[in-house]
Motif scaffolding. Structure first.
Motif, short mmCIF file in Angstrom:
data_model
loop_
_atom_site.label_atom_id
_atom_site.label_comp_id
_atom_site.label_asym_id
_atom_site.label_seq_id
_atom_site.Cartn_x
_atom_site.Cartn_y
_atom_site.Cartn_z
N SER A 9 0.84 -1.20 0.00
CA SER A 9 0.00 0.00 0.00
C SER A 9 0.87 1.25 0.00
O SER A 9 2.04 1.20 0.40
CB SER A 9 -0.88 0.01 1.26
OG SER A 9 -1.51 1.27 1.39
N ARG A 11 0.01 3.54 1.93
CA ARG A 11 -0.21 3.97 3.33
C ARG A 11 0.41 2.94 4.27
O ARG A 11 -0.07 1.81 4.38
CB ARG A 11 -1.70 4.10 3.61
CG ARG A 11 -2.41 5.05 2.65
CD ARG A 11 -3.72 5.56 3.21
NE ARG A 11 -4.68 4.52 3.49
CZ ARG A 11 -5.82 4.75 4.16
NH1 ARG A 11 -6.10 5.96 4.61
NH2 ARG A 11 -6.67 3.76 4.37
N CYS A 15 -5.12 0.02 5.89
CA CYS A 15 -5.91 -1.21 6.03
C CYS A 15 -5.09 -2.46 5.75
O CYS A 15 -5.23 -3.48 6.44
CB CYS A 15 -7.09 -1.14 5.06
SG CYS A 15 -8.10 0.32 5.30
N THR A 16 -4.23 -2.40 4.75
CA THR A 16 -3.40 -3.57 4.40
C THR A 16 -2.51 -3.95 5.58
O THR A 16 -2.31 -5.14 5.87
CB THR A 16 -2.53 -3.24 3.16
OG1 THR A 16 -3.39 -2.75 2.12
CG2 THR A 16 -1.76 -4.44 2.66
N VAL A 84 -6.83 -2.77 -3.01
CA VAL A 84 -7.42 -2.90 -4.34
C VAL A 84 -7.59 -1.50 -4.92
O VAL A 84 -8.16 -0.62 -4.29
CB VAL A 84 -8.80 -3.61 -4.26
CG1 VAL A 84 -9.53 -3.53 -5.60
CG2 VAL A 84 -8.61 -5.05 -3.82
N TYR A 86 -9.06 0.11 -8.37
CA TYR A 86 -9.80 -0.15 -9.61
C TYR A 86 -9.79 -1.65 -9.98
O TYR A 86 -9.48 -2.04 -11.10
CB TYR A 86 -9.27 0.71 -10.77
CG TYR A 86 -9.58 2.17 -10.53
CD1 TYR A 86 -10.83 2.71 -10.87
CD2 TYR A 86 -8.66 3.00 -9.91
CE1 TYR A 86 -11.13 4.04 -10.60
CE2 TYR A 86 -8.94 4.32 -9.64
CZ TYR A 86 -10.19 4.84 -9.98
OH TYR A 86 -10.48 6.14 -9.70
N SER A 118 -6.90 -5.76 0.55
CA SER A 118 -7.80 -4.92 1.34
C SER A 118 -8.58 -4.04 0.38
O SER A 118 -7.99 -3.46 -0.55
CB SER A 118 -6.98 -4.05 2.29
OG SER A 118 -7.85 -3.19 2.99
N ARG A 121 -14.79 -2.19 -0.99
CA ARG A 121 -16.00 -2.90 -1.36
C ARG A 121 -15.84 -4.03 -2.39
O ARG A 121 -16.41 -5.10 -2.21
CB ARG A 121 -17.02 -1.88 -1.91
CG ARG A 121 -18.41 -2.45 -2.03
CD ARG A 121 -19.45 -1.37 -1.92
NE ARG A 121 -20.78 -1.96 -1.97
CZ ARG A 121 -21.43 -2.41 -0.92
NH1 ARG A 121 -20.85 -2.35 0.28
NH2 ARG A 121 -22.63 -2.92 -1.04
N ALA A 122 -15.11 -3.83 -3.47
CA ALA A 122 -15.09 -4.86 -4.54
C ALA A 122 -13.75 -4.91 -5.26
O ALA A 122 -12.95 -3.98 -5.17
CB ALA A 122 -16.21 -4.58 -5.54
N GLY A 153 -12.55 -2.50 4.27
CA GLY A 153 -12.45 -1.25 5.02
C GLY A 153 -11.82 -0.16 4.18
O GLY A 153 -10.98 -0.45 3.31
C1 LIG Z 1 -6.91 4.84 -6.46
C2 LIG Z 1 -7.80 4.00 -5.59
C3 LIG Z 1 -8.63 3.07 -6.19
C4 LIG Z 1 -9.46 2.27 -5.40
N1 LIG Z 1 -10.24 1.32 -6.00
C5 LIG Z 1 -11.01 0.51 -5.26
C6 LIG Z 1 -11.78 -0.53 -5.86
O1 LIG Z 1 -11.76 -0.78 -7.06
N2 LIG Z 1 -12.55 -1.31 -5.04
C7 LIG Z 1 -12.61 -1.10 -3.69
O2 LIG Z 1 -13.32 -1.81 -3.01
N3 LIG Z 1 -11.85 -0.15 -3.09
C8 LIG Z 1 -11.06 0.66 -3.83
N4 LIG Z 1 -10.27 1.59 -3.21
C9 LIG Z 1 -10.23 1.66 -1.75
C10 LIG Z 1 -9.08 0.85 -1.15
O3 LIG Z 1 -8.90 -0.38 -1.80
C11 LIG Z 1 -9.33 0.53 0.32
O4 LIG Z 1 -9.63 1.69 1.02
C12 LIG Z 1 -8.17 -0.21 0.95
O5 LIG Z 1 -8.61 -0.85 2.10
C13 LIG Z 1 -7.03 0.74 1.27
O6 LIG Z 1 -5.96 0.01 1.83
P1 LIG Z 1 -4.69 0.81 2.46
O7 LIG Z 1 -5.24 1.64 3.57
O8 LIG Z 1 -3.77 -0.24 2.94
O9 LIG Z 1 -4.11 1.61 1.35
C14 LIG Z 1 -9.45 2.41 -3.99
C15 LIG Z 1 -8.60 3.35 -3.39
C16 LIG Z 1 -7.78 4.13 -4.18
C17 LIG Z 1 -6.84 5.13 -3.53
#
Ligand SMILES: Cc1cc2nc3c(=O)[nH]c(=O)nc-3n(C[C@H](O)[C@H](O)[C@H](O)COP(=O)(O)O)c2cc1C
Length: 205
Positions: A9, A11, A15-16, A84, A86, A118, A121-122, A153
């Motif tokens: 990630s 971050r 969440c990861t 995740v 996109y 992580s 939603r999808a 999350g």
């Molecule tokens: C550029 C971008 C694209 C994302 N695309 C999706 C997605 O396709 N599906 C989804 O469920 N979440 C999507 N998210 C949300 C992140 O996957 C989610 O918040 C994740 O838990 C973040 O993990 P992190 O805090 O370790 O970065 C996206 C977030 C970002 C920044």
């Protein structure tokens, strides 16, 4: 025995990271050492396809990838975590894996690996599929769990509430520890890693 957990990630404490900590907790309970590697949030170059790694034994771009491959040489197992984006894993982790497996694939063979995702939603199972493919073309035993390897999350506090997701992470750790111990016992009792044949063909010959 040591497992490297890679946080793909941008971050460090997102969440990861919560998901990876739960895998780590189970590994520690089983006496397995761990090291978590946050690969950073600075720009990272994609593979240049220069093939210089074939001569040098390392990537020409001297960054977190070479650092990771150095650690991989002595590691016994791997967990790759990614958010995740996109419906695919982060570009960052794909860059790391492309370059690490291309320049140092031999250091991953016969070592167990798991992918964790992580998402808000999808897109988790599509992303899971992408990461698992690195393992299955490199003779790596894939560590499974008791459900899909993902947590839900948008913020770490939300992941902490995803009890089933965290249980799945915990069970990955337990399953990986079991597999690592079985492999070590096999090695001690004269079960060598198999010799893999290598033939490269393409559509023109
Ligand atoms: C550029 C971008 C694209 C994302 N695309 C999706 C997605 O396709 N599906 C989804 O469920 N979440 C999507 N998210 C949300 C992140 O996957 C989610 O918040 C994740 O838990 C973040 O993990 P992190 O805090 O370790 O970065 C996206 C977030 C970002 C920044």
């Amino acid at each position: 025995m040591k497992v490297i957990l890679v946080n793909g990630s941008s971050r460090k404490n997102g969440c990861t990271s919560v998901a990876l900590h739960e895998v780590e907790r189970a590994l520690h309970e089983e006496g397995i050492d761990t090291e978590t590697m946050f690969i950073g949030n600075a720009p990272m170059s994609d593979c240049l396809a220069c093939r210089k790694c074939r001569e040098l034994g390392r990537c020409v771009l001297d960054d977190a990838v070479n650092e990771f491959v150095e650690k991989a040489k002595t590691a016994d197992g791997f967990v790759f975590g990614s958010p995740v984006y996109y419906a695919h894993p982060s570009a960052r982790i794909l860059t790391l894996l492309d370059r690490a497996f291309y320049s140092g694939g031999q250091y991953f063979a016969f070592k167990p690996a798991a992918a964790v995702l992580s998402a808000r939603r999808a897109g988790t199972t599509a992303s899971f599929d992408v990461l698992n493919k690195y393992f299955t073309i490199c003779s790596m035993p894939v560590v499974s769990s008791t459900y899909w390897n993902h947590v839900y999350g948008a913020q770490p506090e939300e992941v902490a509430e995803d009890k089933e997701g965290l249980m799945t992470m915990y069970n990955i750790g337990k399953n990986m520890a079991w597999l690592l111990k079985c492999i070590a016992l096999g090695r001690e009792n004269g079960v060598p890693v198999p010799h893999n044949e290598k033939v490269l063909t393409n559509f023109t010959r």
